[in-house]
Every structure is written in C-alpha cells, then in structure tokens.
Design an enzyme around this catalytic site. Structure first.
Site, PDB file in Angstrom:
ATOM      1  N   ASP A  49      33.563 -92.020 109.392  1.00  0.00           N
ATOM      2  CA  ASP A  49      32.781 -92.398 108.214  1.00  0.00           C
ATOM      3  C   ASP A  49      31.902 -91.237 107.769  1.00  0.00           C
ATOM      4  O   ASP A  49      30.935 -90.886 108.439  1.00  0.00           O
ATOM      5  CB  ASP A  49      31.889 -93.605 108.549  1.00  0.00           C
ATOM      6  CG  ASP A  49      31.068 -94.043 107.338  1.00  0.00           C
ATOM      7  OD1 ASP A  49      31.596 -94.839 106.538  1.00  0.00           O
ATOM      8  OD2 ASP A  49      29.918 -93.579 107.182  1.00  0.00           O
ATOM      9  N   TYR A  54      26.344 -86.243 102.964  1.00  0.00           N
ATOM     10  CA  TYR A  54      26.149 -85.741 104.337  1.00  0.00           C
ATOM     11  C   TYR A  54      26.434 -84.234 104.434  1.00  0.00           C
ATOM     12  O   TYR A  54      26.086 -83.609 105.436  1.00  0.00           O
ATOM     13  CB  TYR A  54      27.024 -86.494 105.360  1.00  0.00           C
ATOM     14  CG  TYR A  54      26.815 -87.992 105.425  1.00  0.00           C
ATOM     15  CD1 TYR A  54      25.713 -88.600 104.822  1.00  0.00           C
ATOM     16  CD2 TYR A  54      27.725 -88.814 106.091  1.00  0.00           C
ATOM     17  CE1 TYR A  54      25.536 -89.982 104.870  1.00  0.00           C
ATOM     18  CE2 TYR A  54      27.542 -90.187 106.144  1.00  0.00           C
ATOM     19  CZ  TYR A  54      26.460 -90.764 105.521  1.00  0.00           C
ATOM     20  OH  TYR A  54      26.295 -92.131 105.568  1.00  0.00           O
ATOM     21  N   LYS A  79      31.997 -91.552 100.436  1.00  0.00           N
ATOM     22  CA  LYS A  79      31.194 -92.361  99.502  1.00  0.00           C
ATOM     23  C   LYS A  79      30.717 -91.511  98.329  1.00  0.00           C
ATOM     24  O   LYS A  79      30.411 -90.325  98.521  1.00  0.00           O
ATOM     25  CB  LYS A  79      29.948 -92.931 100.216  1.00  0.00           C
ATOM     26  CG  LYS A  79      30.238 -93.493 101.599  1.00  0.00           C
ATOM     27  CD  LYS A  79      29.014 -94.046 102.304  1.00  0.00           C
ATOM     28  CE  LYS A  79      29.320 -94.363 103.757  1.00  0.00           C
ATOM     29  NZ  LYS A  79      29.058 -93.272 104.688  1.00  0.00           N
ATOM     30  N   HIS A 112      27.899 -95.559  97.385  1.00  0.00           N
ATOM     31  CA  HIS A 112      26.935 -95.395  98.485  1.00  0.00           C
ATOM     32  C   HIS A 112      25.731 -96.347  98.337  1.00  0.00           C
ATOM     33  O   HIS A 112      25.308 -96.981  99.300  1.00  0.00           O
ATOM     34  CB  HIS A 112      26.473 -93.930  98.546  1.00  0.00           C
ATOM     35  CG  HIS A 112      26.071 -93.483  99.905  1.00  0.00           C
ATOM     36  ND1 HIS A 112      26.300 -92.214 100.374  1.00  0.00           N
ATOM     37  CD2 HIS A 112      25.441 -94.126 100.911  1.00  0.00           C
ATOM     38  CE1 HIS A 112      25.830 -92.111 101.611  1.00  0.00           C
ATOM     39  NE2 HIS A 112      25.297 -93.263 101.959  1.00  0.00           N
TER      40      HIS A 112
HETATM   41  P1  NDP Z   1      23.164 -95.351 114.704  1.00  0.00           P
HETATM   42  O1  NDP Z   1      22.608 -96.721 114.809  1.00  0.00           O
HETATM   43  O2  NDP Z   1      24.608 -95.129 114.867  1.00  0.00           O
HETATM   44  O3  NDP Z   1      22.345 -94.493 115.773  1.00  0.00           O
HETATM   45  C1  NDP Z   1      22.561 -93.149 115.987  1.00  0.00           C
HETATM   46  C2  NDP Z   1      21.503 -92.670 116.983  1.00  0.00           C
HETATM   47  O4  NDP Z   1      21.721 -93.304 118.255  1.00  0.00           O
HETATM   48  C3  NDP Z   1      21.577 -91.196 117.201  1.00  0.00           C
HETATM   49  O5  NDP Z   1      20.228 -90.748 117.380  1.00  0.00           O
HETATM   50  C4  NDP Z   1      22.356 -91.042 118.508  1.00  0.00           C
HETATM   51  O6  NDP Z   1      21.931 -89.883 119.183  1.00  0.00           O
HETATM   52  C5  NDP Z   1      21.948 -92.309 119.249  1.00  0.00           C
HETATM   53  N1  NDP Z   1      23.025 -92.849 120.115  1.00  0.00           N
HETATM   54  C6  NDP Z   1      24.314 -93.068 119.779  1.00  0.00           C
HETATM   55  N2  NDP Z   1      24.988 -93.614 120.811  1.00  0.00           N
HETATM   56  C7  NDP Z   1      24.106 -93.745 121.823  1.00  0.00           C
HETATM   57  C8  NDP Z   1      24.211 -94.241 123.141  1.00  0.00           C
HETATM   58  N3  NDP Z   1      25.356 -94.719 123.613  1.00  0.00           N
HETATM   59  N4  NDP Z   1      23.094 -94.215 123.933  1.00  0.00           N
HETATM   60  C9  NDP Z   1      21.923 -93.736 123.463  1.00  0.00           C
HETATM   61  N5  NDP Z   1      21.755 -93.249 122.204  1.00  0.00           N
HETATM   62  C10 NDP Z   1      22.852 -93.266 121.385  1.00  0.00           C
HETATM   63  O7  NDP Z   1      22.630 -94.745 113.308  1.00  0.00           O
HETATM   64  P2  NDP Z   1      23.265 -94.043 112.030  1.00  0.00           P
HETATM   65  O8  NDP Z   1      22.221 -94.074 110.979  1.00  0.00           O
HETATM   66  O9  NDP Z   1      23.817 -92.718 112.357  1.00  0.00           O
HETATM   67  O10 NDP Z   1      24.420 -95.028 111.556  1.00  0.00           O
HETATM   68  C11 NDP Z   1      25.784 -94.875 111.884  1.00  0.00           C
HETATM   69  C12 NDP Z   1      26.581 -94.329 110.727  1.00  0.00           C
HETATM   70  O11 NDP Z   1      26.467 -95.190 109.597  1.00  0.00           O
HETATM   71  C13 NDP Z   1      26.091 -92.972 110.174  1.00  0.00           C
HETATM   72  O12 NDP Z   1      26.380 -91.892 111.005  1.00  0.00           O
HETATM   73  C14 NDP Z   1      26.774 -92.959 108.836  1.00  0.00           C
HETATM   74  O13 NDP Z   1      28.143 -92.628 108.976  1.00  0.00           O
HETATM   75  C15 NDP Z   1      26.598 -94.412 108.402  1.00  0.00           C
HETATM   76  N6  NDP Z   1      25.384 -94.613 107.564  1.00  0.00           N
HETATM   77  C16 NDP Z   1      25.566 -95.122 106.300  1.00  0.00           C
HETATM   78  C17 NDP Z   1      24.498 -95.343 105.473  1.00  0.00           C
HETATM   79  C18 NDP Z   1      24.736 -95.904 104.136  1.00  0.00           C
HETATM   80  O14 NDP Z   1      23.805 -95.930 103.311  1.00  0.00           O
HETATM   81  N7  NDP Z   1      25.935 -96.357 103.808  1.00  0.00           N
HETATM   82  C19 NDP Z   1      23.120 -95.028 105.881  1.00  0.00           C
HETATM   83  C20 NDP Z   1      23.010 -94.534 107.230  1.00  0.00           C
HETATM   84  C21 NDP Z   1      24.110 -94.362 108.029  1.00  0.00           C
HETATM   85  P3  NDP Z   1      22.911 -88.650 119.624  1.00  0.00           P
HETATM   86  O15 NDP Z   1      23.707 -88.225 118.431  1.00  0.00           O
HETATM   87  O16 NDP Z   1      21.952 -87.644 120.090  1.00  0.00           O
HETATM   88  O17 NDP Z   1      23.766 -89.231 120.718  1.00  0.00           O
END
Ligand code: NDP
Length: 276
Positions: A49, A54, A79, A112
């Site tokens: 995604d 981004y 998006k 988006h």
């Molecule tokens: P998430 O809820 O996926 O959380 C990501 C965070 O959690 C990062 O800091 C990551 O750190 C940490 N993390 C991931 N896996 C673990 C684990 N197993 N244990 C501990 N920590 C963990 O948040 P996102 O906002 O990134 O949402 C996911 C995706 O959704 C985005 O990447 C994007 O593709 C999409 N998105 C879409 C939006 C929209 O408006 N349509 C808005 C925001 C996001 P680390 O990388 O250091 O592991």
C-alpha cells in the site's frame, strides 16, 4: 475461523485482494523502503500500500521488480493526493503514479481524502481509468458514510474498498456495518494505532494468554472482523511477526474484550474537518 496468509477477500467487482499487506507511509529513504518491501515479499506478503504523497512509488516499483515475483501475483495500491483532485488532474496524477511505479496497471487506486467540491469529479476520473482497464479495482479512503452516499448518487461504479483509520481505540463499528450492507470492504490504516497500543493492559493479557505479541493480537482481531490490514514496519523481524497470525484464534470473549476498548479516539485527522 481458519485462515492463511495466502487467503484473499473477494471484492465487489470479483477481484481478489490479500487480507494482509505492507504499508509504507513515512518510509522515504530508498534503501530502507526497498529492503522493507523485499523482506515483506520474501515473508509471503503480496500486497503493498503506497500513495503519491508518500514520495516512494519509484522505490516500491524498483523493489517489486527486483523481488522476482511476477506482477500478476502482486497487488499494488496507490492513491490520488488532495492537491491533485479534480477530473483532469486525477488522470494526470494517475499516469504519474503508474510511471513512477514502472507498472502497466494498478490493482487498486483510491481517493486519499474526500476533498469537498472535488471528490466527485475525482471519482469520475477514476471510474474512467477503471473502464479503460488501467486499474483492476477502485476505491476510497477516509470516507464517512455521507461521503459514500454521495458517491452512490453521483457515480456509476461502487467503491470496492474504504481505507480508514481503524484500531481498537477507534473501531468504526457504524462505518463497518454500513460498508458491509453495500459489500464495500473496510481496510484499516494505522491498524496498530501507529505504535500507541503496546502498553495497553487488556491487550498484554491477551498476548500472554495466546503466547503472541500485542501486535499479533490486534492484527488477528482485525482479520476476525473481516478487515483488510496493511501494518507498516521497516524491520524484518516485525514484518515477519505481522503475518504470523494464523496459528491461533481469538475467542468470542477475547474479541468482545478488544471491542470494548473503543473510545472513538483518532490518531489521525477527522475526515469531516481535515484542512489539507
Ligand atoms: P501502523 O498502525 O501500521 O503502525 C506502524 C508503527 O508501528 C511503526 O512505528 C512501526 O515501527 C510499528 N510497528 C509495526 N509492527 C510492529 C510490531 N510488530 N511491534 C512493534 N511495533 C511495530 O501505522 P501506519 O500509519 O503506518 O498505517 C499503516 C499503513 O496504512 C501506512 O503505512 C500506509 O500505507 C497506510 N496509511 C493510510 C492513510 C490514509 O489516509 N489512507 C493514513 C496513514 C496510513 P517500525 O517501522 O519501526 O517497525
């Protein structure tokens, strides 16, 4: 409820979409992005995604080319960003995304955010691209019920997916029920609440009970609610952990306990009042 990582959901236009994918929001550095996407594909992810905003579509495209997995096996989402909304602008933005990704088609293209005064024209452009065969399925993101109702009136194609902020503190029950009625799949962004859930005591108790991590408990809760997930991580061990979800099951009582954590609390902007 038995499931595997290979399981897909059937979208309302007949296309199959993986239940789990990798999110790449805020991963802007080329090497980090490429290694995350390659690690994900190595561990069985087939869905990625991304979004124009981004700033990493080019590296996503490069990583999937180098992954050795054929294009047809992958499911790539992007998006259209807010500044590019409107009919002609959206067509242009789509072509730019496709070019950066180095792809012939997208599996899923989303609006988006529902930019007032623009999102209907944006949707019409996306419908055009869909009818031209350049996108396999089309959907929206951050749409509330009233935004969806507007599209039902003004559009001709029903969105397959609505990607929204969704996690145990914001469980979006009303929106999920509405979407289910219209056969629109809900996809969770911030499925792990961007890392803010890990100290929660109920989730930690469930993690101990099932001998899993809090992340795995939360991700499994989404899957058992029929929600598509795209957890983001750049760390290979977490990328692997986030798809190791298929050797345990939450009981109805476990599910209820997580449902009860809801506080309608957002970590991101409200789709009715965002200003970007
Ligand atoms: P998430 O809820 O996926 O959380 C990501 C965070 O959690 C990062 O800091 C990551 O750190 C940490 N993390 C991931 N896996 C673990 C684990 N197993 N244990 C501990 N920590 C963990 O948040 P996102 O906002 O990134 O949402 C996911 C995706 O959704 C985005 O990447 C994007 O593709 C999409 N998105 C879409 C939006 C929209 O408006 N349509 C808005 C925001 C996001 P680390 O990388 O250091 O592991």
């Amino acid at each position: 409820m038995s499931m595997t990582l290979k399981d897909t959901v059937k979208l309302n236009n007949g296309l199959s979409m993986p239940r789990v994918g990798l999110g790449v929001f805020k991963v802007e550095e080329e090497e980090q992005l490429m290694s995350a996407v390659k690690a994900a594909i190595k561990h069985g992810y087939r869905s990625i995604d991304t979004a124009a905003i981004y700033g990493n579509e080019q590296w996503v495209g490069q990583a999937i080319k180098e992954s050795g997995v054929v294009r047809e096996e992958l499911f790539i989402t992007s998006k259209v960003w807010n500044a590019d909304q409107g009919y002609n602008e959206t067509i242009q933005a789509f072509e730019t995304s496709l070019e950066k990704l180095g792809l012939e088609y997208l599996d899923l293209y989303l609006i988006h955010w529902p930019v007032e005064g623009e999102y209907v024209d944006t949707w019409k452009a996306i419908e055009y691209l869909y009818n031209e065969g350049k996108i396999k399925a089309i959907g929206v993101s951050n749409f509330q019920i009233h935004h969806l109702e507007t599209l039902f009136k003004e559009g001709t194609v029903k969105p397959v997916v609505n990607q929204v902020e969704l996690h145990p503190k914001l469980n979006q029950k009303a929106l999920r029920d509405f979407a289910a009625t219209y056969d629109i799949k809900i996809e969770a962004w911030a499925p792990l609440m961007q890392g803010e859930l890990f100290k929660n005591s109920a989730l930690n108790e469930l993690a101990t009970k099932h001998n899993k991590s809090v992340a795995q408990i939360v991700l499994r809760w989404h899957l058992q609610n029929d929600v598509i997930i795209i957890p983001k991580s750049t760390k290979e061990n977490r990328i692997q952990e986030n798809v190791d979800l298929f050797d345990f099951e939450l009981s109805l009582e476990d599910m209820k306990r997580i449902n009860n954590l809801n506080e309608d609390h957002r970590v991101g902007p409200n789709p009715d009042s965002f200003d970007f």
